[in-house]
Scaffold this active site. Sequence first.
Site, mmCIF file in Angstrom:
data_model
loop_
_atom_site.group_PDB
_atom_site.id
_atom_site.type_symbol
_atom_site.label_atom_id
_atom_site.label_comp_id
_atom_site.label_asym_id
_atom_site.label_seq_id
_atom_site.Cartn_x
_atom_site.Cartn_y
_atom_site.Cartn_z
ATOM 1 N N GLY A 6 60.512 -45.763 -27.973
ATOM 2 C CA GLY A 6 60.690 -46.665 -26.831
ATOM 3 C C GLY A 6 61.865 -46.258 -25.959
ATOM 4 N N MET A 7 62.089 -47.045 -24.914
ATOM 5 C CA MET A 7 63.135 -46.693 -23.936
ATOM 6 C C MET A 7 64.519 -46.679 -24.601
ATOM 7 S SD MET A 7 63.742 -48.285 -20.165
ATOM 8 C CE MET A 7 64.086 -49.962 -20.645
ATOM 9 N N ASP A 29 54.329 -49.066 -38.437
ATOM 10 C CA ASP A 29 53.995 -50.333 -37.782
ATOM 11 C C ASP A 29 54.799 -51.412 -38.512
ATOM 12 O OD1 ASP A 29 52.965 -52.731 -36.969
ATOM 13 O OD2 ASP A 29 50.859 -52.169 -37.235
ATOM 14 N N VAL A 30 55.793 -51.959 -37.826
ATOM 15 C CA VAL A 30 56.706 -52.887 -38.519
ATOM 16 C C VAL A 30 56.050 -54.234 -38.864
ATOM 17 C CG1 VAL A 30 58.842 -51.849 -37.624
ATOM 18 C CG2 VAL A 30 57.746 -53.721 -36.356
ATOM 19 N N THR A 55 57.683 -56.026 -25.610
ATOM 20 C CA THR A 55 58.599 -56.207 -24.477
ATOM 21 C C THR A 55 57.891 -56.547 -23.162
ATOM 22 O OG1 THR A 55 58.573 -53.812 -24.140
ATOM 23 C CG2 THR A 55 60.398 -54.709 -25.436
ATOM 24 N N TYR A 114 58.169 -64.872 -24.456
ATOM 25 C CA TYR A 114 58.960 -63.698 -24.887
ATOM 26 C C TYR A 114 60.315 -64.164 -25.431
ATOM 27 C CZ TYR A 114 61.990 -59.586 -24.358
ATOM 28 O OH TYR A 114 62.899 -58.577 -24.558
HETATM 29 N N1 LIG Z 1 63.729 -53.698 -21.428
HETATM 30 C C1 LIG Z 1 64.647 -54.616 -21.159
HETATM 31 O O1 LIG Z 1 65.004 -54.865 -19.988
HETATM 32 C C2 LIG Z 1 65.323 -55.369 -22.277
HETATM 33 C C3 LIG Z 1 66.303 -56.327 -21.950
HETATM 34 C C4 LIG Z 1 66.946 -57.005 -22.998
HETATM 35 C C5 LIG Z 1 66.622 -56.744 -24.299
HETATM 36 N N2 LIG Z 1 65.662 -55.826 -24.598
HETATM 37 C C6 LIG Z 1 65.350 -55.564 -26.011
HETATM 38 O O2 LIG Z 1 65.710 -54.223 -26.305
HETATM 39 C C7 LIG Z 1 64.839 -53.697 -27.301
HETATM 40 C C8 LIG Z 1 64.247 -52.368 -26.847
HETATM 41 O O3 LIG Z 1 63.539 -52.589 -25.647
HETATM 42 P P1 LIG Z 1 62.874 -51.387 -24.835
HETATM 43 O O4 LIG Z 1 62.945 -51.749 -23.396
HETATM 44 O O5 LIG Z 1 63.388 -50.094 -25.331
HETATM 45 O O6 LIG Z 1 61.350 -51.571 -25.299
HETATM 46 P P2 LIG Z 1 60.132 -50.530 -25.277
HETATM 47 O O7 LIG Z 1 60.447 -49.362 -24.415
HETATM 48 O O8 LIG Z 1 58.924 -51.356 -24.982
HETATM 49 O O9 LIG Z 1 60.108 -50.033 -26.793
HETATM 50 C C9 LIG Z 1 59.566 -50.796 -27.797
HETATM 51 C C10 LIG Z 1 59.020 -49.834 -28.822
HETATM 52 O O10 LIG Z 1 58.444 -50.593 -29.887
HETATM 53 C C11 LIG Z 1 57.263 -49.921 -30.274
HETATM 54 N N3 LIG Z 1 56.363 -50.830 -30.984
HETATM 55 C C12 LIG Z 1 55.477 -51.718 -30.472
HETATM 56 N N4 LIG Z 1 54.824 -52.332 -31.473
HETATM 57 C C13 LIG Z 1 55.301 -51.817 -32.635
HETATM 58 C C14 LIG Z 1 55.018 -52.033 -34.000
HETATM 59 N N5 LIG Z 1 54.092 -52.943 -34.385
HETATM 60 N N6 LIG Z 1 55.675 -51.313 -34.930
HETATM 61 C C15 LIG Z 1 56.605 -50.402 -34.556
HETATM 62 N N7 LIG Z 1 56.923 -50.137 -33.280
HETATM 63 C C16 LIG Z 1 56.287 -50.858 -32.330
HETATM 64 C C17 LIG Z 1 56.659 -49.425 -28.990
HETATM 65 O O11 LIG Z 1 55.747 -48.390 -29.267
HETATM 66 P P3 LIG Z 1 54.375 -48.272 -28.408
HETATM 67 O O12 LIG Z 1 54.790 -48.306 -26.975
HETATM 68 O O13 LIG Z 1 53.826 -46.967 -28.869
HETATM 69 O O14 LIG Z 1 53.545 -49.450 -28.815
HETATM 70 C C18 LIG Z 1 57.900 -48.927 -28.264
HETATM 71 O O15 LIG Z 1 58.176 -47.587 -28.605
HETATM 72 C C19 LIG Z 1 63.810 -54.802 -27.576
HETATM 73 O O16 LIG Z 1 64.219 -55.526 -28.707
HETATM 74 C C20 LIG Z 1 63.890 -55.688 -26.349
HETATM 75 O O17 LIG Z 1 63.504 -57.013 -26.648
HETATM 76 C C21 LIG Z 1 65.001 -55.124 -23.624
#
Ligand SMILES: NC(=O)c1ccc[n+]([C@@H]2O[C@H](COP(=O)([O-])OP(=O)(O)OC[C@H]3O[C@@H](n4cnc5c(N)ncnc54)[C@H](OP(=O)(O)O)[C@@H]3O)[C@@H](O)[C@H]2O)c1
Length: 270
Positions: A6-7, A29-30, A55, A114
């Site tokens: 992920g990002m 898969d968590v 997300t 969310y």
């Molecule tokens: N983005 C924001 O602006 C933001 C703001 C505040 C907090 N956060 C928090 O920061 C954290 C990281 O966010 P991010 O933006 O990096 O999210 P992201 O890019 O959507 O990354 C999430 C990752 O989780 C993976 N995933 C999905 N389902 C899964 C499963 N069942 N088992 C294992 N992996 C799984 C996804 O893989 P696939 O894509 O292959 O499914 C993806 O690689 C999250 O906890 C989010 O709530 C994000």
Amino acid sequence: MTGAGGMLGRDVVAAVDQDVVALTHAELDVTDRSAVERAMAEARPDVVINCAAFTDVDGAESDEGPATVLNGEAAGYVAAAAPAIVHPSTDHVFDGSKGAPYLESDATGPRSAYGRSKLAGEHAVARANPRHFIVRTSWLFGVGGTNFVDTMLGAGRDRDELKVVDDQVGRPTYTGHLAAALVRLAATDLYGIHHIAGGGAACSWFEFATEIFRQAEIDVRVVPCTTEEFPRPAPRPAYSVLGSERPDPILLPDWRSGLAAYLAERAPAR
Ligand SMILES: NC(=O)c1ccc[n+]([C@@H]2O[C@H](COP(=O)([O-])OP(=O)(O)OC[C@H]3O[C@@H](n4cnc5c(N)ncnc54)[C@H](OP(=O)(O)O)[C@@H]3O)[C@@H](O)[C@H]2O)c1
């Protein structure tokens, strides 16, 4: 670590300078509790940084079940199986009505599916493992995923004028900066909730967009508008600036320097 593709996950992998077992969604898969237990038994980590998450903020509004399973229950599985866990959470656990920076001890009150799912995750993690670092952060952007900066740059190249909401205020956060902070935190025993977001003055999405175009040297007129003019399925907190009441909070660099680092990093990639 989990969610390594992920990002945020990609930048965490890059920030770790020791051996790291980085598991993508395809590798773990968590939501599969026994797979989580097996992966932990095999990797025997000192600490897990749990970047796996649901997300899609608007998608969760019509699909709360899967969001709750992944962000809530599965976070608890990872926490229960890990010796210690760094668990990212979000400003969306707050209702956005405080009007002053949110501190770690402030009452939560998510307004979206969310936000509720992420709060369920915080509770599940805290219940399952006392050695937890719950890190609330906000408005992430980084090269490992699509984000607001990309959306603005794409739209700015196609149009002369863009309307951007000016009545939601928060702290943009560069995942490169956050990832380094998570790795640093993981080496401490400062368990509990931490608010960690981009430094510098908080801003609205309009102000963020204006700075994006200034730094990217794209000539586009940015016009402030209200959230009402841009209705989305999930309500956003109007004011979600994260502050910290910790004696020695981990402070990130100014989000403007994070933006500069991001633009430099993404340039060769695109
Ligand atoms: N983005 C924001 O602006 C933001 C703001 C505040 C907090 N956060 C928090 O920061 C954290 C990281 O966010 P991010 O933006 O990096 O999210 P992201 O890019 O959507 O990354 C999430 C990752 O989780 C993976 N995933 C999905 N389902 C899964 C499963 N069942 N088992 C294992 N992996 C799984 C996804 O893989 P696939 O894509 O292959 O499914 C993806 O690689 C999250 O906890 C989010 O709530 C994000």
